[in-house]
Design an enzyme around this catalytic site. Structure first.
Site, PDB file in Angstrom:
ATOM      1  N   HIS A 110       0.852  -1.195   0.000  1.00 13.44           N
ATOM      2  CA  HIS A 110       0.000   0.000   0.000  1.00 13.44           C
ATOM      3  C   HIS A 110       0.885   1.241   0.000  1.00 13.44           C
ATOM      4  O   HIS A 110       1.943   1.264   0.639  1.00 13.44           O
ATOM      5  CB  HIS A 110      -0.910   0.017   1.224  1.00 13.44           C
ATOM      6  CG  HIS A 110      -2.018  -0.982   1.164  1.00 13.44           C
ATOM      7  ND1 HIS A 110      -3.222  -0.775   1.781  1.00 13.44           N
ATOM      8  CD2 HIS A 110      -2.103  -2.193   0.563  1.00 13.44           C
ATOM      9  CE1 HIS A 110      -4.008  -1.818   1.566  1.00 13.44           C
ATOM     10  NE2 HIS A 110      -3.343  -2.698   0.826  1.00 13.44           N
ATOM     11  N   GLU A 158       0.599   4.019   1.517  1.00 13.51           N
ATOM     12  CA  GLU A 158       0.823   4.562   2.860  1.00 13.51           C
ATOM     13  C   GLU A 158       1.932   3.820   3.586  1.00 13.51           C
ATOM     14  O   GLU A 158       2.787   4.431   4.228  1.00 13.51           O
ATOM     15  CB  GLU A 158      -0.454   4.472   3.717  1.00 13.51           C
ATOM     16  CG  GLU A 158      -1.646   5.206   3.157  1.00 13.51           C
ATOM     17  CD  GLU A 158      -2.569   4.279   2.376  1.00 13.51           C
ATOM     18  OE1 GLU A 158      -2.090   3.542   1.483  1.00 13.51           O
ATOM     19  OE2 GLU A 158      -3.776   4.311   2.639  1.00 13.51           O
ATOM     20  N   CYS A 196      -3.331   0.013   7.138  1.00 11.02           N
ATOM     21  CA  CYS A 196      -2.560   1.257   7.079  1.00 11.02           C
ATOM     22  C   CYS A 196      -2.860   2.160   8.272  1.00 11.02           C
ATOM     23  O   CYS A 196      -1.953   2.794   8.820  1.00 11.02           O
ATOM     24  CB  CYS A 196      -2.836   1.981   5.765  1.00 11.02           C
ATOM     25  SG  CYS A 196      -2.218   1.072   4.336  1.00 11.02           S
TER      26      CYS A 196
END
Length: 162
Positions: A65, A67, A98
């Site tokens: 991801h 993030e 996240c």
């Protein structure tokens, strides 16, 4: 001397500038076949210390991801796992994974564009950033360039379905 209103106005303009940077990263992510999500982390002085696109397909990992990659890079840049005085700008509301990493990193603030009604953990399905049962809470600003951020994602998935 600046008034609170002037300070807020400067802050909103900076948020817009950083979200545009995150949107540019999201478009870059799309160009390499990734879901178009971009993330930027700034330090307390507003300097960009980390940025990333989604990398799940590229790196063949669920941990790809935008993030998480940005958090990892910011920690390396600062030489610390604590991001207390930092702000994350991300085009889509962070998921539970996240958001958990954001709590653990002690992030100071999160600014996101579009809500994620099927996976968002800050306002849509959960409120991890404000949950007082956890050992850390952080400021959340939502909706910065929300329409543009949402459109990039909608257009991506529309093309994918064809």
């Amino acid at each position: 001397m600046t008034s609170d209103h002037q300070t807020q106005e400067i802050g909103a303009k900076f948020d817009l500038k950083m979200m545009k940077k995150a949107l540019d990263l999201a478009r870059k992510s799309e160009s390499i076949g990734e879901v178009p999500i971009g993330a930027v982390i700034t330090d307390k002085n507003g300097k960009i210390i980390a940025q990333s696109t989604n990398l799940r397909e590229t790196k063949c990992t669920v941990l790809g991801h935008a993030e998480l990659a940005a958090i990892h890079r910011a920690c390396k840049t600062l030489g610390s796992w604590r991001l207390t005085d930092c702000t994350l700008y991300v085009t889509l509301e962070p998921c539970f994974m996240c958001s958990g990493a954001l709590v653990q990193s002690r992030i100071g603030r999160v600014v996101f564009g579009a809500r994620d009604p099927k996976g968002g953990a800050l306002v849509s399905l959960g409120t991890l950033g404000n949950d007082t049962r956890l050992n850390h809470q952080f400021e959340i600003t939502e909706g910065v360039l929300a329409e543009e951020c949402g459109k990039v994602l909608k257009d991506f998935f529309k093309k994918k379905r064809k």
